[in-house]
Scaffold this active site. Sequence first.
Site, PDB file in Angstrom:
ATOM      1  N   VAL A  15       0.831  -1.199   0.000  1.00 28.13           N
ATOM      2  CA  VAL A  15       0.000   0.000   0.000  1.00 28.13           C
ATOM      3  C   VAL A  15       0.866   1.250   0.000  1.00 28.13           C
ATOM      4  CG1 VAL A  15      -1.749   1.313   1.260  1.00 28.13           C
ATOM      5  CG2 VAL A  15      -1.895  -1.168   1.178  1.00 28.13           C
ATOM      6  N   ARG A  35      13.834   3.671   7.114  1.00 30.21           N
ATOM      7  CA  ARG A  35      14.200   3.001   8.363  1.00 30.21           C
ATOM      8  C   ARG A  35      15.607   2.435   8.287  1.00 30.21           C
ATOM      9  NH1 ARG A  35       9.266  -0.909   9.660  1.00 30.21           N
ATOM     10  NH2 ARG A  35      10.508  -1.286  11.532  1.00 30.21           N
ATOM     11  N   LYS A  44      14.116  -2.476  -1.738  1.00 30.96           N
ATOM     12  CA  LYS A  44      13.485  -1.346  -1.052  1.00 30.96           C
ATOM     13  C   LYS A  44      14.352  -0.092  -1.148  1.00 30.96           C
ATOM     14  CE  LYS A  44      10.601  -3.951   2.162  1.00 30.96           C
ATOM     15  NZ  LYS A  44      10.231  -4.189   3.564  1.00 30.96           N
ATOM     16  N   LYS A 138      -5.697  -3.147  15.577  1.00 31.88           N
ATOM     17  CA  LYS A 138      -6.069  -1.860  14.968  1.00 31.88           C
ATOM     18  C   LYS A 138      -6.942  -1.040  15.910  1.00 31.88           C
ATOM     19  CE  LYS A 138      -5.586  -3.180  10.118  1.00 31.88           C
ATOM     20  NZ  LYS A 138      -6.240  -3.391   8.811  1.00 31.88           N
TER      21      LYS A 138
END
Length: 291
Positions: A15, A35, A44, A138
Amino acid sequence: MSKSKILVVGGTGYVGKRIVKASLAQGHPTYILMRRELGFDIEKIQMLLAFKEQGARLVEGSFSDHQSLVDAVKQVDVVICTMAGVQFRSHNILLQLKLVDAIKEAGNIKRFLPSEFGIDPSRMEHALEIGKETFGDKMIIRKAIEDAGIPHTYISANCFGGYFVGNLSQVDSLMPPRDRVYIYGKFKAVFMDEDDVATYTIKSVDDPRMLNKTLYLRPPENILTHNELVEKWEKLTNKTLEKVHMSAQDFLASMKGCLMNFEIGEGGGEASKLYPEVRYTRVHEYLKRYL
């Protein structure tokens, strides 16, 4: 009015990379948390560098370094977190508690969008066992956000096309079945192109109508029964599949929050009505890539 500066956390994920692209496309100054734990993850790192070439700014930080998160947050107006919460991939939802602490300390954030993007967890108290941990986590994040008084928007994007459209909502593959398809009940579900999810998400960040509310993605032409989804595939392929009808208690029918069994009240808004200028991808268009 100038566009908010957006920090995307998880900007190389399924996402997140779409959120970054949508943010850049809509003209927001876009920052991505880089990160330190990436290490030698070359794919990445290359993706981050590609985003940098497109105008994004990379901000170094780590969830093991609270001050680095505070420093990153202080550079922007909006934080969007897209950390994975899918059981069969990585499951990092509760790491967001550290991000909530950083946002609270920084004190400058106009809007925080936590990692949700699927089914509304507040409507999943009767979820299947496999999903309970994710939905519960969540809700823990939501409580922390609200207890801290952080301005927020929650995104309920329902069923991602990559997980539910291309495979005709079968549980054993992400590709279309060749001969036989299992049909799970007669309930209606909402199927979304992931790029559209990102577009609608970015549309909401500066929208005062969505402050402290949930944005529900329910484009009308993508609200279908399981049978209707299968019929669209059959029409594209000119082939009829053998259909095995399963109990309504099974998989898709148990995903109640993904279905059209509730009205959107004052605590939310529907994306395609709020942003009619977005030309969303219809299910039959999404399916064409699998031909």
